[in-house]
Scaffold this motif. Structure first.
Motif, short mmCIF file in Angstrom:
data_model
loop_
_atom_site.label_atom_id
_atom_site.label_comp_id
_atom_site.label_asym_id
_atom_site.label_seq_id
_atom_site.Cartn_x
_atom_site.Cartn_y
_atom_site.Cartn_z
N GLU A 169 1.09 -1.39 0.24
CA GLU A 169 0.08 0.37 -0.34
C GLU A 169 0.45 1.54 -0.08
N LEU A 170 2.21 1.04 0.73
CA LEU A 170 2.93 2.04 0.93
C LEU A 170 3.43 3.00 -0.63
N ALA A 171 4.08 1.24 -1.07
CA ALA A 171 4.52 1.86 -2.46
C ALA A 171 4.07 2.30 -2.95
N LEU A 172 2.30 1.51 -3.28
CA LEU A 172 1.31 2.15 -4.54
C LEU A 172 1.14 3.64 -4.39
N ALA A 173 1.16 3.99 -2.97
CA ALA A 173 0.43 5.74 -2.68
C ALA A 173 1.92 6.55 -3.20
N SER A 174 3.45 5.71 -2.70
CA SER A 174 3.81 6.88 -2.78
C SER A 174 4.13 6.65 -4.47
N GLY A 196 10.89 4.32 -7.52
CA GLY A 196 11.67 2.65 -7.33
C GLY A 196 11.14 1.42 -7.13
N PRO A 197 12.28 -0.28 -7.27
CA PRO A 197 11.15 -1.25 -7.40
C PRO A 197 10.33 -1.20 -6.36
N ILE A 198 9.58 -2.64 -7.41
CA ILE A 198 8.21 -2.62 -6.75
C ILE A 198 7.71 -3.94 -7.23
N ALA A 199 7.27 -5.10 -6.24
CA ALA A 199 6.59 -6.27 -6.24
C ALA A 199 5.56 -6.19 -7.45
N LYS A 200 5.51 -6.57 -8.28
CA LYS A 200 3.92 -6.39 -9.28
C LYS A 200 3.09 -7.19 -8.57
N SER A 201 3.31 -8.12 -8.40
CA SER A 201 2.16 -9.61 -8.19
C SER A 201 2.23 -8.70 -6.52
N LEU A 202 2.24 -8.27 -5.50
CA LEU A 202 2.16 -7.40 -4.64
C LEU A 202 1.13 -6.87 -4.80
N LEU A 203 2.14 -5.52 -5.73
CA LEU A 203 0.82 -4.47 -5.48
C LEU A 203 -0.32 -4.75 -6.61
N GLY A 228 -4.75 -3.21 -5.44
CA GLY A 228 -5.77 -2.65 -6.33
C GLY A 228 -4.93 -2.36 -7.90
N PHE A 229 -3.60 -2.79 -7.97
CA PHE A 229 -2.93 -1.98 -8.86
C PHE A 229 -3.10 -2.69 -10.66
N ALA A 230 -4.21 -2.73 -10.96
CA ALA A 230 -4.56 -3.13 -12.30
C ALA A 230 -3.05 -3.01 -13.87
N HIS A 231 -2.27 -2.44 -13.76
CA HIS A 231 -1.79 -2.36 -14.45
C HIS A 231 -0.15 -3.39 -15.12
N PRO A 232 0.73 -3.83 -16.44
CA PRO A 232 1.47 -4.90 -15.93
C PRO A 232 2.52 -4.48 -15.67
N GLY A 233 2.72 -2.97 -15.35
CA GLY A 233 4.35 -2.17 -14.70
C GLY A 233 4.12 -0.57 -14.51
N GLN A 234 5.18 -0.24 -13.46
CA GLN A 234 5.24 1.43 -13.32
C GLN A 234 4.72 1.76 -14.61
N GLU A 263 3.44 1.39 -17.09
CA GLU A 263 1.86 1.43 -18.12
C GLU A 263 0.67 2.43 -16.81
N PHE A 264 0.88 2.51 -16.09
CA PHE A 264 0.31 3.13 -14.06
C PHE A 264 1.63 4.39 -14.83
N VAL A 265 1.77 5.07 -14.85
CA VAL A 265 2.90 6.39 -14.77
C VAL A 265 1.60 6.87 -16.42
N ALA A 266 2.03 6.10 -17.48
CA ALA A 266 1.64 6.61 -18.42
C ALA A 266 -0.05 7.52 -18.56
N GLU A 267 -0.99 5.46 -18.36
CA GLU A 267 -2.41 6.43 -18.19
C GLU A 267 -2.66 7.86 -16.88
N ALA A 268 -1.67 7.74 -15.89
CA ALA A 268 -1.85 8.83 -15.01
C ALA A 268 -1.36 10.08 -15.79
N CYS A 269 -0.58 9.58 -16.91
CA CYS A 269 -0.52 11.61 -17.55
C CYS A 269 -1.54 11.10 -19.45
#
Lengths: 347, 347
Positions: A104-109, A128-135, A139-145, A147-153
């Motif tokens: 949760e902290l990783a996703l919030a950060s 920073g490095p995340i563990a996708k399976s944990l994220l 509630g993290f639904a992206h294949p990786g960071q 795609e997450f950053v792209a969507e946010a943009c």
């Protein structure tokens, strides 16, 4: 006009997301701050985790004063003397023991760091490095960071191009996280064109390369040997290269992939466009394992990341190398400075 | 017993086939002979081409006395002072201009060099670079020299295993000259076992590695991530590794291929078993471009080759690097010495 640039107000600091707090992310941020002067690390702040970072530094045997800040702009003044941390969420430091709360902290950060870059309060985001399976469990639904950053943009995931960059090589994989057996069907003239155009434009805008030279790798051994070992070079890759050249992009190939990364060949291009993940990653990690940076091209913001994972197995033991994090911060800083300068000239 | 070895008669010389006479093969043999003392090149003789070699040396600006010999054993006595050449076939030197007659010479030289190694008159064969498409026009029906040499030895092509060896890495591709899209169907538990067993035995017999450590690469990115990006790791590669370990072979994996060739990883194994051509060749050529040797494992004779092609485009210009030819000769000499020593102990 160089003088005008140095007279400008300093760029905003870089926002750094913590990654999974049980991984090597936190201790590396502490280590990077300690080496900020000799390694010429640009000003940055961590998004959350003041208590976490204090303990990670202590366990690594580093003396790192932590300064909690309320706004990114405070980082610039204190970065010399303390590691600035945006006073937000926090967790206890438990290296090697990933948990729900940490995810949760990783996703919030990550979410907050990206927002600050989009808002212009940070001049870029280094993730920073995340563990996708944990994220995924929080509630993290992206294949990786990326795609997450792209969507946010507000950028389509297909237009966010992953580039791997080390001191001696830059590569872009045309296809990324798919089984090798699916690669031949996944590559197309259109996909190569789309990724190549974005990459070429970004090398000019963010890396200052006026006319980027793109070397396009073949899919098959010996570049298919005139169709005897695969048709993709003839049917897909060569036509894409011809089209790129017609558009004025200095593309060459298809090059036999085994010779493309040899020392003499590397000097002949600025970027190797590769057909699949391992074709792009094998040479990069073989050459530049501890200094590889993952850069997302084609975004309105700057985003880089050290090209390694959470390394839960060695977290908290003082073994993780900070080279890739330093390289990611420096590259983000250099790209941000280049965009700011270009903006000044065109403003 | 080391003393007994040095008291033994010297090993027979190595037989070197010329390769295509219009390629870089001939000039490299001349260059190698010139550097025989500082580079510790073992005694060898060229099979045919006395006139060709004299002219290739002259055009490269090298002073190389050519000594025509009637039998391999004469090479040992004259190698100090002259490049020994078995007085057989010959052609005029025309670098960069491959022709029918040259292809015939290349095939005759390869055939005779292999025969001499099989007969024991040479302690091994080092094959110069050929152009397969040209050789096919003069009756060469094999996919490459590896298969030709295997057949001459009475070994099934599937049991002649191609290993690429450089100063910092050894790799074996499980599949070789097939389109990338055919690789997933081509790999099987049986194929991995067959190649791995031959490779492990050869590393012990010819390279003196008592218990070779085999790192087996994954096929898919991130080693398939538990089946999310491909099933081959679970269905094929892991079971093959388990079987190898049950047989007492120190095999590990499946390893994510992108990290397998990083500097620290390379120290953890003696051989990387790769699933396809470029997976094995990219890291090798990235690291050791001018010193890569192609070794055929599993044969009754020693056979090595410099890991480069004819390079018609630079032939005769003095540009070709002799490093790989020197490495191929030294590796053949070392393997031959190891077999001879083993034979002495067991005789």
């Amino acid at each position: 006009m160089i003088g005008a640039v140095s007279d400008s107000p300093p760029l905003p600091p870089l926002a750094v997301s913590l990654g999974d707090p049980a991984g090597v992310g936190p201790e590396l941020l502490a280590a990077v701050w300690v080496s900020r002067v000799p390694r010429r690390v640009p000003c940055f702040f961590a998004v959350g985790g003041a208590r976490l970072l204090r303990e990670a530094a202590r366990q690594r045997g580093l003396d790192v004063p932590i300064r909690e800040i309320a706004h990114p702009q405070e980082a610039t003044a204190c970065f010399d003397r303390a590691l600035p941390v945006l006073a937000e969420f926090d967790v206890a430091y438990a290296p090697g023991k990933p948990c729900h709360q940490g995810a949760e902290l990783a996703l919030a950060s990550l979410t907050q760091a990206t927002r600050l870059a989009i808002a212009g309060a940070a001049s870029g985001v280094v993730t920073g490095p995340i563990a996708k399976s944990l994220l995924a469990q929080v509630g993290f639904a992206h294949p990786g960071q990326t795609e997450f950053v792209a969507e946010a943009c507000g950028v389509a995931a297909e237009d966010a191009v992953m580039m791997l960059a080390g001191p001696s090589l830059r590569t872009v994989p045309i296809t990324v996280h798919i089984a090798l057996g699916r690669v031949p069907q996944a590559i197309s003239v259109e996909l190569i064109l789309r990724r190549a155009r974005i990459a070429a434009a970004a090398l000019t805008r963010d890396f200052g390369i006026a006319a980027p030279r793109l070397a396009v790798a073949a899919l098959n051994p010996h570049a298919g040997e005139d169709g005897r070992m695969g048709e993709e070079e003839i049917a897909i890759i060569a036509p894409a290269i011809a089209q790129l050249r017609a558009e004025g992009i200095a593309a060459t190939g298809p090059h036999a992939a085994d010779a493309l990364f040899a020392p003499r060949a590397r000097g002949s291009y600025d970027l190797a466009l590769c057909m699949y993940h391992d074709q792009a990653l094998i040479p990069l990690k073989t050459l530049d394992f501890d200094a590889g940076v993952n850069v997302t091209l084609g975004l309105p913001i700057i985003r880089t990341s050290p090209d390694h994972g959470t390394a839960f197995g060695i977290a908290g033991q003082g073994l993780a190398d900070s080279g890739a994090t330093i390289a990611a911060l420096r590259m983000a800083g250099e790209c941000a400075a280049r965009r700011a300068t270009a903006h000044e000239f065109t403003a």
